[in-house]
Structure formats: structure tokens, C-alpha cells
Scaffold this motif. Structure first.
Motif, PDB file in Angstrom:
ATOM      1  N   SER A 297       0.815  -1.210   0.000  1.00  0.00           N
ATOM      2  CA  SER A 297       0.000   0.000   0.000  1.00  0.00           C
ATOM      3  C   SER A 297       0.853   1.265   0.000  1.00  0.00           C
ATOM      4  CB  SER A 297      -0.923  -0.038   1.221  1.00  0.00           C
ATOM      5  OG  SER A 297      -1.677   1.119   1.309  1.00  0.00           O
ATOM      6  N   GLU A 298       1.554   1.553   1.077  1.00  0.00           N
ATOM      7  CA  GLU A 298       2.349   2.794   1.154  1.00  0.00           C
ATOM      8  C   GLU A 298       3.683   2.537   1.842  1.00  0.00           C
ATOM      9  OE1 GLU A 298      -1.446   5.123   2.859  1.00  0.00           O
ATOM     10  OE2 GLU A 298       0.271   6.431   2.454  1.00  0.00           O
ATOM     11  N   TRP A 299       4.781   2.978   1.211  1.00  0.00           N
ATOM     12  CA  TRP A 299       6.084   2.916   1.866  1.00  0.00           C
ATOM     13  C   TRP A 299       6.054   3.739   3.133  1.00  0.00           C
ATOM     14  CZ3 TRP A 299       9.919   6.058   3.712  1.00  0.00           C
ATOM     15  CH2 TRP A 299      11.184   5.464   3.928  1.00  0.00           C
ATOM     16  N   ALA A 300       6.699   3.219   4.216  1.00  0.00           N
ATOM     17  CA  ALA A 300       6.838   4.006   5.439  1.00  0.00           C
ATOM     18  C   ALA A 300       8.180   3.672   6.066  1.00  0.00           C
ATOM     19  CB  ALA A 300       5.709   3.709   6.425  1.00  0.00           C
ATOM     20  N   MET A 301       8.743   4.580   6.837  1.00  0.00           N
ATOM     21  CA  MET A 301      10.132   4.443   7.294  1.00  0.00           C
ATOM     22  C   MET A 301      10.304   3.562   8.542  1.00  0.00           C
ATOM     23  SD  MET A 301      10.995   8.263   8.712  1.00  0.00           S
ATOM     24  CE  MET A 301       9.900   9.125   9.810  1.00  0.00           C
TER      25      MET A 301
ATOM     26  N   TYR B 110       8.707   6.436  15.754  1.00  0.00           N
ATOM     27  CA  TYR B 110       7.842   6.560  14.578  1.00  0.00           C
ATOM     28  C   TYR B 110       6.494   5.910  14.906  1.00  0.00           C
ATOM     29  CZ  TYR B 110       6.234   6.725   9.713  1.00  0.00           C
ATOM     30  OH  TYR B 110       5.490   6.933   8.577  1.00  0.00           O
ATOM     31  N   CYS B 111       6.119   4.817  14.211  1.00  0.00           N
ATOM     32  CA  CYS B 111       4.812   4.207  14.486  1.00  0.00           C
ATOM     33  C   CYS B 111       4.905   3.012  15.431  1.00  0.00           C
ATOM     34  CB  CYS B 111       4.152   3.784  13.182  1.00  0.00           C
ATOM     35  SG  CYS B 111       3.738   5.174  12.111  1.00  0.00           S
ATOM     36  N   GLY B 112       6.097   2.721  15.922  1.00  0.00           N
ATOM     37  CA  GLY B 112       6.256   1.652  16.893  1.00  0.00           C
ATOM     38  C   GLY B 112       6.612   0.291  16.333  1.00  0.00           C
TER      39      GLY B 112
ATOM     40  N   LEU C 222      17.410  -0.821   2.114  1.00  0.00           N
ATOM     41  CA  LEU C 222      16.431   0.151   2.600  1.00  0.00           C
ATOM     42  C   LEU C 222      15.081  -0.538   2.653  1.00  0.00           C
ATOM     43  CD1 LEU C 222      15.894   3.200   3.204  1.00  0.00           C
ATOM     44  CD2 LEU C 222      15.317   3.411   0.780  1.00  0.00           C
ATOM     45  N   GLU C 223      14.378  -0.342   3.730  1.00  0.00           N
ATOM     46  CA  GLU C 223      13.114  -1.044   3.966  1.00  0.00           C
ATOM     47  C   GLU C 223      12.212  -1.015   2.727  1.00  0.00           C
ATOM     48  OE1 GLU C 223      14.427   1.232   6.034  1.00  0.00           O
ATOM     49  OE2 GLU C 223      12.998   2.714   6.659  1.00  0.00           O
ATOM     50  N   TYR C 224      11.711  -2.210   2.374  1.00  0.00           N
ATOM     51  CA  TYR C 224      10.731  -2.381   1.307  1.00  0.00           C
ATOM     52  C   TYR C 224      11.253  -1.966  -0.068  1.00  0.00           C
ATOM     53  CZ  TYR C 224       8.243  -2.105   5.759  1.00  0.00           C
ATOM     54  OH  TYR C 224       7.888  -2.259   7.077  1.00  0.00           O
ATOM     55  N   THR C 225      12.597  -1.849  -0.235  1.00  0.00           N
ATOM     56  CA  THR C 225      13.163  -1.476  -1.544  1.00  0.00           C
ATOM     57  C   THR C 225      14.383  -2.334  -1.841  1.00  0.00           C
ATOM     58  OG1 THR C 225      14.908   0.093  -0.895  1.00  0.00           O
ATOM     59  CG2 THR C 225      12.636   0.943  -0.919  1.00  0.00           C
ATOM     60  N   LYS C 226      14.998  -2.110  -3.020  1.00  0.00           N
ATOM     61  CA  LYS C 226      16.217  -2.815  -3.424  1.00  0.00           C
ATOM     62  C   LYS C 226      17.445  -1.931  -3.242  1.00  0.00           C
ATOM     63  CE  LYS C 226      14.234  -6.039  -6.858  1.00  0.00           C
ATOM     64  NZ  LYS C 226      12.907  -6.085  -6.225  1.00  0.00           N
ATOM     65  N   VAL C 227      17.228  -0.738  -2.680  1.00  0.00           N
ATOM     66  CA  VAL C 227      18.335   0.202  -2.451  1.00  0.00           C
ATOM     67  C   VAL C 227      19.210  -0.303  -1.307  1.00  0.00           C
ATOM     68  CG1 VAL C 227      18.834   2.568  -1.670  1.00  0.00           C
ATOM     69  CG2 VAL C 227      16.926   2.148  -3.246  1.00  0.00           C
ATOM     70  N   GLU C 228      20.538  -0.136  -1.423  1.00  0.00           N
ATOM     71  CA  GLU C 228      21.381  -0.592  -0.307  1.00  0.00           C
ATOM     72  C   GLU C 228      21.189   0.280   0.928  1.00  0.00           C
ATOM     73  OE1 GLU C 228      25.657  -1.158  -0.861  1.00  0.00           O
ATOM     74  OE2 GLU C 228      25.940  -1.361   1.318  1.00  0.00           O
ATOM     75  N   ASP C 229      21.163  -0.401   2.081  1.00  0.00           N
ATOM     76  CA  ASP C 229      21.263   0.261   3.376  1.00  0.00           C
ATOM     77  C   ASP C 229      21.856  -0.795   4.305  1.00  0.00           C
ATOM     78  OD1 ASP C 229      19.058   1.744   5.887  1.00  0.00           O
ATOM     79  OD2 ASP C 229      21.147   2.135   5.384  1.00  0.00           O
ATOM     80  N   GLY C 230      22.070  -0.448   5.552  1.00  0.00           N
ATOM     81  CA  GLY C 230      22.598  -1.431   6.491  1.00  0.00           C
ATOM     82  C   GLY C 230      22.526  -0.935   7.912  1.00  0.00           C
TER      83      GLY C 230
END
Ligand SMILES: O=c1[nH]cnc2c(O)c(F)c(-c3ccc(F)cc3)cc12
Ligand SMILES: [Mg+2]
Length: 214
Positions: A36-40, A68-70, A198-206
Motif C-alpha cells: 500500500s504505502e512505503w513508510a520508514m 515513529y509508528c512503533g 532500505l526497507e521495502y526497496t532494493k536500495v542498499e542500506d545497512g
């Protein structure tokens, strides 16, 4: 007037999760963010790394910077040993209002204390106001420019002990270069990077896990 994204996320939890079941709350939020919607939120991929660190540390006393939202509050809270406590700090009152309801829905209100306000002001009050001696685990997930100053504040306030673990989200995206340089170069920390996305994406994060050496 319209709803906000945190309010729509809360509605998805109330609709799709089961009260008192933290895993169902986590799954409902991940489903909402994937479809539905990306959120952090730290998300399901980095969330598994967070879970493994929480289980390894088994903290009697943990601190989360940025509620944030817990979502990560619930991920951590559901894995705490009996009698353990998690304090989570949130600056934004609208986020805090939603997070309290998510935490309560998961049935974790006895284990979690959400405190509203700026981390820089609240950290120096931890000992006197909340009876904290030291934190066994700190999850940094608030604002990238506060990671380093708040880490130094935790040191200065004597809130870290030999072996305390810092786990930091978003060290690549959005990125916390000054924090990374500090924990990786300071002789007072042993640091390790956990590559992810990165959450819910293919972008690198860690996540960066750092042990305070005292
Ligand atoms: O501000 C933040 N606080 C805590 N966590 C964050 C996060 O996990 C993000 F992915 C992001 C983020 C937002 C927008 C982007 F385009 C990329 C990452 C931001 C935060
Ligand atoms: Mg984050």
C-alpha cells in the motif's frame, strides 16, 4: 481533512492484526508497506538483523531513539526477557500518538515506556527520572544528525557500560557519515557493518553494530 500515513498504518494494524499478538502487528505493517504505502519502519529484512541482535544481547534495559509508528518497538519488545524494559523516545507528537496505540494493540505496554520529547533533552534525565543505571542495548533510528551527538551524550551521562551494544539504522541511506567515522575509528568501540537494503526497496542500506569497550 485527510488522514496521515501513520494514521492509515494504524488502521491497517487494527484491521489486519490480532490484539495481543506482536508478530501479527509486524506482519500487518510490513504488508501495508509492501502493498500500500512505503513508510520508514526498519522493515522485515533489516528487522531480522535487529531481532538477532536483540536475542543475542537479551537486554534487561534497552533504549530506542526514534519510535515513529512503533514497528521496531514491537520487534524489540516482543523479544525482551521477562522483567526487561524498553524505553523509546519520540520527538513528533503525532507519531507518538499512533505508536502508543500500536504498542498497546501488540500487548507490550507493560514492557515499553514511550517518552515524548527531544532525545538531546531526555537522555540526561534517564538516570534521575527513569531509574536507569546503564543501557544494555541502544537502537538508533531517529534523525541522522543526532546519532553522533546522542552517542556522545550517552557516554558522558554514564549510560553505557563495558559491552553495551549500539545498533544504528540507515547508516548508508539516508546515511550517517560522521557517526560511522566515529564508531569505526574510536578505540572505545568495536564496530561491524551488516549490509542489507532500505526497507521495502532494493536500495542498499545497512545496520552498524558497535560494542562499547568502556
Ligand atoms: O528519518 C528517518 N528516521 C529513521 N529511519 C529512517 C529510515 O529508516 C528511512 F528509510 C528514511 C528515509 C526516508 C526517505 C528516503 F528517501 C530514504 C530513507 C528516513 C528515516
Ligand atoms: Mg530507520
Amino acid at each position: 481533512t485527510g488522514s496521515t500515513r501513520p494514521q492509515r498504518l494504524l488502521k491497517a494494524v487494527q484491521k489486519n492484526a490480532s490484539r495481543g499478538d506482536p508478530q501479527s502487528v509486524i506482519s500487518a505493517i510490513d504488508r501495508f508497506c509492501h502493498s500500500s504505502e512505503w513508510a520508514m519502519n526498519v522493515g522485515d529484512e533489516k528487522g531480522v538483523i535487529l531481532d538477532s541482535v536483540v536475542c543475542e544481547v537479551s537486554p534487561g534495559c534497552a533504549l530506542e531513539l526514534g519510535t515513529y509508528c512503533g514497528y521496531s518497538t514491537v520487534r524489540i519488545g516482543r523479544l525482551l526477557p521477562p522483567g526487561a524494559k524498553l524505553i523509546t523516545l519520540e520527538f513528533n507528537p503525532d507519531y507518538a500518538k499512533v505508536a502508543r496505540q500500536v504498542i498497546d494493540f501488540a500487548g507490550l505496554q507493560e514492557k515499553v515506556l514511550l517518552v515524548e520529547g527531544p532525545s538531546g533533552d531526555l537522555i540526561p534525565k534517564m538516570k534521575e527520572q527513569y531509574g536507569i543505571t546503564t543501557f544494555d542495548l541502544v537502537f538508533l533510528d531517529h534523525w541522522k544528525d543526532r546519532y553522533l551527538p546522542d552517542t556522545k551524550l550517552l557516554e558522558e551521562c554514564g549510560l553505557l557500560r563495558k559491552g553495551s551494544i549500539l545498533l544504528a539504522d540507515n547508516v548508508i541511506c539516508p546515511g550517517t557519515p560522521d557517526y560511522l567515522a566515529y564508531v569505526r575509528s574510536s578505540p572505545r568501540y568495536e564496530s561491524k557493518y551488516f549490509k542489507s537494503h532500505l526497507e521495502y526497496t532494493k536500495v542498499e542500506d545497512g545496520l552498524e553494530k558497535s560494542i562499547f569497550l568502556g
